[in-house]
Write a protein that holds these residues in place. Structure first.
Motif, mmCIF file in Angstrom:
data_model
loop_
_atom_site.group_PDB
_atom_site.id
_atom_site.type_symbol
_atom_site.label_atom_id
_atom_site.label_comp_id
_atom_site.label_asym_id
_atom_site.label_seq_id
_atom_site.Cartn_x
_atom_site.Cartn_y
_atom_site.Cartn_z
ATOM 1 N N VAL A 81 29.022 56.151 26.045
ATOM 2 C CA VAL A 81 29.454 54.871 26.629
ATOM 3 C C VAL A 81 29.285 54.930 28.144
ATOM 4 O O VAL A 81 28.768 53.990 28.755
ATOM 5 C CB VAL A 81 30.908 54.515 26.227
ATOM 6 N N ALA A 82 29.670 56.020 28.761
ATOM 7 C CA ALA A 82 29.501 56.160 30.214
ATOM 8 C C ALA A 82 28.020 56.134 30.598
ATOM 9 O O ALA A 82 27.614 55.396 31.503
ATOM 10 C CB ALA A 82 30.160 57.452 30.700
ATOM 11 N N ALA A 83 27.217 56.923 29.897
ATOM 12 C CA ALA A 83 25.788 57.000 30.230
ATOM 13 C C ALA A 83 25.104 55.651 30.064
ATOM 14 O O ALA A 83 24.355 55.196 30.951
ATOM 15 C CB ALA A 83 25.106 58.053 29.358
ATOM 16 N N HIS A 84 25.364 54.964 28.948
ATOM 17 C CA HIS A 84 24.684 53.685 28.719
ATOM 18 C C HIS A 84 25.263 52.554 29.555
ATOM 19 O O HIS A 84 24.556 51.586 29.853
ATOM 20 C CB HIS A 84 24.633 53.360 27.225
ATOM 21 N N SER A 85 26.502 52.687 30.005
ATOM 22 C CA SER A 85 27.032 51.708 30.965
ATOM 23 C C SER A 85 26.254 51.814 32.273
ATOM 24 O O SER A 85 25.872 50.799 32.865
ATOM 25 C CB SER A 85 28.523 51.960 31.223
ATOM 26 N N MET A 86 26.010 53.037 32.698
ATOM 27 C CA MET A 86 25.244 53.268 33.926
ATOM 28 C C MET A 86 23.808 52.759 33.758
ATOM 29 O O MET A 86 23.279 52.065 34.628
ATOM 30 C CB MET A 86 25.252 54.760 34.276
ATOM 31 N N ASP A 173 28.019 64.139 32.864
ATOM 32 C CA ASP A 173 27.228 64.461 34.051
ATOM 33 C C ASP A 173 27.775 63.726 35.270
ATOM 34 O O ASP A 173 28.300 62.608 35.157
ATOM 35 C CB ASP A 173 25.770 64.023 33.844
ATOM 36 N N VAL A 174 27.610 64.316 36.428
ATOM 37 C CA VAL A 174 28.000 63.682 37.687
ATOM 38 C C VAL A 174 27.332 62.314 37.811
ATOM 39 O O VAL A 174 27.957 61.348 38.266
ATOM 40 C CB VAL A 174 27.651 64.595 38.887
ATOM 41 N N ALA A 175 26.098 62.195 37.370
ATOM 42 C CA ALA A 175 25.352 60.932 37.472
ATOM 43 C C ALA A 175 26.028 59.779 36.732
ATOM 44 O O ALA A 175 25.796 58.617 37.056
ATOM 45 C CB ALA A 175 23.928 61.124 36.936
ATOM 46 N N PHE A 176 26.879 60.091 35.747
ATOM 47 C CA PHE A 176 27.533 59.051 34.946
ATOM 48 C C PHE A 176 29.025 58.920 35.226
ATOM 49 O O PHE A 176 29.699 58.085 34.621
ATOM 50 C CB PHE A 176 27.321 59.323 33.448
ATOM 51 N N GLN A 177 29.560 59.734 36.130
ATOM 52 C CA GLN A 177 31.004 59.760 36.385
ATOM 53 C C GLN A 177 31.580 58.398 36.774
ATOM 54 O O GLN A 177 32.702 58.076 36.387
ATOM 55 C CB GLN A 177 31.333 60.778 37.485
ATOM 56 N N ALA A 178 30.836 57.604 37.519
ATOM 57 C CA ALA A 178 31.343 56.293 37.956
ATOM 58 C C ALA A 178 31.627 55.365 36.781
ATOM 59 O O ALA A 178 32.378 54.401 36.919
ATOM 60 C CB ALA A 178 30.348 55.633 38.913
ATOM 61 N N GLU A 179 31.034 55.659 35.628
ATOM 62 C CA GLU A 179 31.229 54.825 34.439
ATOM 63 C C GLU A 179 32.034 55.539 33.358
ATOM 64 O O GLU A 179 31.981 55.155 32.182
ATOM 65 C CB GLU A 179 29.865 54.388 33.879
ATOM 66 N N ALA A 180 32.783 56.567 33.741
ATOM 67 C CA ALA A 180 33.590 57.304 32.764
ATOM 68 C C ALA A 180 34.403 56.310 31.939
ATOM 69 O O ALA A 180 34.872 55.292 32.446
ATOM 70 C CB ALA A 180 34.498 58.299 33.478
ATOM 71 N N TRP A 181 34.544 56.623 30.642
ATOM 72 C CA TRP A 181 35.175 55.678 29.699
ATOM 73 C C TRP A 181 36.173 56.392 28.815
ATOM 74 O O TRP A 181 35.926 57.504 28.350
ATOM 75 C CB TRP A 181 34.079 55.054 28.842
#
Length: 193
Positions: A81-86, A173-181
């Motif tokens: 969910v975090a990765a695909h939100s990003m 991953d750090v790259a997806f942290q802003a979208e953590a879910w």
């Protein structure tokens, strides 16, 4: 604590190394999901190939992300969910309201995309036993019978990553942290067997 290693290009076996090198070249980093799948090169290769095949479907980038987010949320996969939100926000340039609705299990503000998300959720929730009104609503929204099967391709590909993330406890991953879910409270947390 996971019993699995998140491999880097240096620690991966000979079969997985070129696949991880391809990930680095394509995305600029090796995601923890790819590093985890590298434990079994065939699983990583399958995931990469299914990703490429899903990208060739008739769905536009936003529709593909609707499918992948709906599957990942229904499967309670915090990583995906975090990765695909990003990806939806920054690569597919999807409407943030659509992404938030998917993350929260709410109706989408676009009726056609809502039908797509609803059909996708039903496929996952009902283990593919979807017919009658749910299927009719999907077709009535303007989607084709071929797209029914393309949704199934998305379910197959995303289920591989969702279940992998559950089993190996993939760190975000750090790259997806802003979208953590975290899944909404009404979903309830599932426990491992």
């Amino acid at each position: 604590m996971s019993q699995f290693q998140i491999h880097s290009i240096l620690t991966a076996n000979a079969s997985a190394k070129p696949l991880l090198e391809g990930s680095l070249k394509k995305y600029g980093f090796v995601s923890n999901l790819h590093g985890g799948l590298a434990e079994a090169a065939a699983a990583l290769k399958a995931y990469i190939e299914l990703t490429a095949l899903f990208d060739q479907t008739s769905f536009c980038p936003t529709e593909r992300q609707v499918i992948l987010l709906a599957i990942s949320a229904e499967n309670h996969c915090t990583y995906c969910v975090a990765a695909h939100s990003m990806i939806a926000k920054h690569m597919a340039k999807s409407d943030p309201a659509i992404i938030e609705a998917l993350r929260n299990g709410k109706p989408l503000p676009d009726s056609q995309l809502d039908a797509l998300a609803g059909f996708t959720r039903a496929v996952v929730k009902n283990l593919g036993l979807v017919c009658g009104q749910t299927l009719e609503k999907f077709i009535a929204a303007g989607y084709s019978r071929a797209q029914v099967l393309e949704v199934l391709l998305g379910v197959a590909f995303k289920t591989l990553s969702n279940y992998t993330n559950h089993i190996i406890n993939t760190p975000l991953d750090v790259a997806f942290q802003a979208e953590a879910w975290e899944e909404p409270a009404q979903c309830g947390n599932r426990q491992c067997a």
